[in-house]
Design a protein around this motif. Structure first.
Motif, short mmCIF file in Angstrom:
data_model
loop_
_atom_site.label_atom_id
_atom_site.label_comp_id
_atom_site.label_asym_id
_atom_site.label_seq_id
_atom_site.Cartn_x
_atom_site.Cartn_y
_atom_site.Cartn_z
N LEU A 1 -6.82 -15.62 10.56
CA LEU A 1 -6.78 -15.08 9.93
C LEU A 1 -6.91 -13.04 10.82
CD1 LEU A 1 -5.21 -13.80 6.64
CD2 LEU A 1 -3.89 -15.18 7.51
N SER A 2 -6.54 -12.69 11.60
CA SER A 2 -6.88 -11.75 11.97
C SER A 2 -7.40 -10.48 11.10
CB SER A 2 -6.59 -10.53 13.77
OG SER A 2 -5.82 -10.11 12.55
N SER A 3 -8.66 -9.21 11.38
CA SER A 3 -8.98 -8.47 10.49
C SER A 3 -7.71 -7.56 10.24
CB SER A 3 -9.87 -7.40 11.67
OG SER A 3 -9.67 -7.10 12.42
N ARG A 4 -6.53 -6.54 11.24
CA ARG A 4 -5.36 -6.79 10.66
C ARG A 4 -4.51 -7.76 9.98
NH1 ARG A 4 -4.30 -1.76 10.45
NH2 ARG A 4 -3.74 -1.32 12.92
N GLU A 5 -4.46 -8.08 10.13
CA GLU A 5 -3.93 -9.45 9.47
C GLU A 5 -4.57 -9.24 7.86
OE1 GLU A 5 -2.05 -12.43 12.07
OE2 GLU A 5 -3.95 -12.67 11.61
N ARG A 6 -5.65 -9.77 7.99
CA ARG A 6 -6.38 -9.80 6.17
C ARG A 6 -5.76 -8.13 5.60
NH1 ARG A 6 -10.88 -12.43 9.07
NH2 ARG A 6 -12.18 -10.68 9.30
N GLN A 7 -6.17 -6.50 6.33
CA GLN A 7 -5.72 -5.67 5.99
C GLN A 7 -4.77 -5.78 5.15
OE1 GLN A 7 -6.15 -2.68 8.66
NE2 GLN A 7 -6.75 -0.94 7.45
N ILE A 8 -3.86 -6.53 5.83
CA ILE A 8 -2.88 -6.11 5.56
C ILE A 8 -2.22 -6.94 4.53
CG2 ILE A 8 0.29 -6.75 5.68
CD1 ILE A 8 -0.36 -5.54 9.55
N LEU A 9 -2.37 -8.28 4.44
CA LEU A 9 -2.03 -9.17 3.26
C LEU A 9 -2.99 -7.73 1.97
CD1 LEU A 9 -1.48 -11.61 1.39
CD2 LEU A 9 -3.37 -12.81 2.99
N ASP A 10 -3.82 -8.02 2.65
CA ASP A 10 -4.52 -6.88 0.95
C ASP A 10 -3.84 -6.00 0.35
OD1 ASP A 10 -6.91 -8.81 0.39
OD2 ASP A 10 -8.19 -7.19 1.49
N LEU A 11 -3.34 -4.98 1.28
CA LEU A 11 -1.90 -4.55 1.03
C LEU A 11 -0.73 -4.74 0.22
CD1 LEU A 11 -2.57 -1.41 4.15
CD2 LEU A 11 -3.85 -2.10 1.86
N SER B 1 4.99 -2.02 -0.37
CA SER B 1 6.08 -2.53 0.88
C SER B 1 5.64 -2.32 1.44
CB SER B 1 6.92 -1.72 0.09
OG SER B 1 6.92 -0.37 0.61
N CYS B 2 6.25 -3.46 2.63
CA CYS B 2 6.17 -3.56 4.21
C CYS B 2 6.15 -2.33 4.41
CB CYS B 2 7.11 -4.36 4.66
SG CYS B 2 6.31 -5.47 5.79
N ARG B 3 6.74 -1.59 4.05
CA ARG B 3 6.95 0.14 4.60
C ARG B 3 6.03 0.86 4.75
NH1 ARG B 3 11.06 3.15 7.05
NH2 ARG B 3 12.60 1.44 7.05
N ALA B 4 5.39 0.86 2.90
CA ALA B 4 4.67 1.92 2.52
C ALA B 4 3.18 0.93 3.60
CB ALA B 4 4.63 1.37 1.58
N VAL B 5 2.83 -0.15 3.37
CA VAL B 5 1.96 -0.83 4.66
C VAL B 5 2.15 0.36 5.79
CG1 VAL B 5 1.13 -2.96 6.03
CG2 VAL B 5 1.53 -3.15 3.29
N ALA B 6 3.31 -0.16 6.63
CA ALA B 6 2.98 0.80 7.93
C ALA B 6 3.09 2.16 7.82
CB ALA B 6 4.91 0.45 8.17
N ASP B 7 3.01 3.17 6.75
CA ASP B 7 2.94 3.79 6.83
C ASP B 7 1.43 4.25 6.71
OD1 ASP B 7 5.62 4.37 7.17
OD2 ASP B 7 6.43 4.94 4.98
N ARG B 8 1.23 3.43 5.92
CA ARG B 8 -0.56 3.78 5.79
C ARG B 8 -1.62 3.31 6.65
NH1 ARG B 8 -4.08 2.56 0.97
NH2 ARG B 8 -2.02 3.68 0.04
N LEU B 9 -0.78 2.04 7.66
CA LEU B 9 -1.43 2.32 8.43
C LEU B 9 -1.25 2.67 10.11
CD1 LEU B 9 -1.76 -2.17 8.26
CD2 LEU B 9 -4.12 0.19 7.50
N VAL B 10 -0.12 2.97 9.49
CA VAL B 10 0.39 3.85 11.77
C VAL B 10 1.14 3.26 12.59
CG1 VAL B 10 0.22 6.21 12.28
CG2 VAL B 10 -1.24 6.06 10.54
N ILE B 11 1.88 2.29 11.92
CA ILE B 11 2.12 1.56 12.28
C ILE B 11 3.10 1.35 12.25
CG2 ILE B 11 0.56 0.12 12.69
CD1 ILE B 11 1.08 -2.04 11.03
N SER B 12 4.65 0.90 13.43
CA SER B 12 6.62 0.64 12.78
C SER B 12 6.52 -0.93 12.49
CB SER B 12 7.14 0.48 14.51
OG SER B 12 6.24 -1.17 14.74
N LEU B 13 7.51 0.09 10.93
CA LEU B 13 7.95 -1.20 10.14
C LEU B 13 8.36 -2.54 10.92
CD1 LEU B 13 8.85 -2.21 7.58
CD2 LEU B 13 11.08 -1.48 8.33
N ARG B 14 8.49 -2.93 12.19
CA ARG B 14 8.87 -3.98 12.49
C ARG B 14 7.77 -4.93 12.85
NH1 ARG B 14 12.54 -7.18 15.60
NH2 ARG B 14 11.60 -7.85 17.23
#
Length: 208
Positions: free
Chosen positions: A149-159, A165-178
């Motif tokens: 996993l990339s560092s971003r993928e590990r970060q998302i997996l931990d969250l 939720s996926c939407r909350a992860v997007a908001d936390r990391l300031v990325i799009s939901l998609r």
């Protein structure tokens, strides 16, 4: 965080625990295991075993079904409630088929009578240790997948594992939901898991 939980200790010693209130059983089984070069720990009650044993040490336990105080089945339930996956081999002087079935349904390796031969005992222990080794192999395989996993993928997996939720992860990391959803899909594909629930179901066993 997840990687740290899945680290395995190298060269783990294999320990056979005998949990029985009959000294004669300790003598006979202890001799069998000593002759096989195994490390043996002796406990004369379920309570003593829970209080004194290092449950994370690799190996298995040979447990009497009927002891004074805590029974073998009660000990099995306490270990299960604690998330301990130590393989159990049940031993009894009673031909209690119903109890044996209950023990097997709860994950016991096998059920032996106290008149069992040394060969049968060693065969059962071999099955228990092989099952433990397969579980360890699963840990290493998952650890290797996590390392892809990339560092971003590990970060998302931990969250996600933290309950976001996926939407909350997007908001936390300031990325799009998609983008968050694409990362989640990539993570599950690399881990060979159908979804987050399947991955989380592995953690109680794999984190020991």
């Amino acid at each position: 965080m997840i990687m740290k939980r899945l680290m395995m200790k190298a060269n783990e010693k294999v320990v056979i625990r005998i949990v029985d209130d009959d000294p004669a059983i300790h003598d006979s089984l202890g001799l069998i295991f000593d002759m096989a070069g195994m490390i043996v720990r002796h406990y004369y009650s379920g309570e003593e075993f829970l209080a004194a044993d290092f449950l994370n040490d690799a190996g298995c336990a040979v447990v009497d079904l009927r002891m004074g105080g805590m029974s073998g089945l009660e000990l099995q339930q306490k270990l299960k409630s604690a998330g301990c996956g130590l393989p159990l081999i049940f031993l009894s002087g009673h031909g209690d088929i119903e109890t044996a079935v209950s023990a097997m349904e709860e994950g016991a390796v096998t059920f032996l009578t106290k008149t069992v031969t040394a060969d049968k005992v060693m065969e059962a222990v071999g099955r228990a240790l092989e099952g433990r080794r397969r579980e360890a192999d699963g840990v290493y395989a998952l650890q290797e997948r996590l390392e892809t996993l990339s560092s971003r993928e590990r970060q998302i997996l931990d969250l996600l594992c933290a309950g976001l939720s996926c939407r909350a992860v997007a908001d936390r990391l300031v990325i799009s939901l998609r983008t968050a959803e694409c990362h989640r899909t990539s993570v599950m594909r690399k881990l060979h898991c159908a979804g987050l629930k399947e991955f989380e179901a592995l953690l109680p066993k794999l984190s020991k």
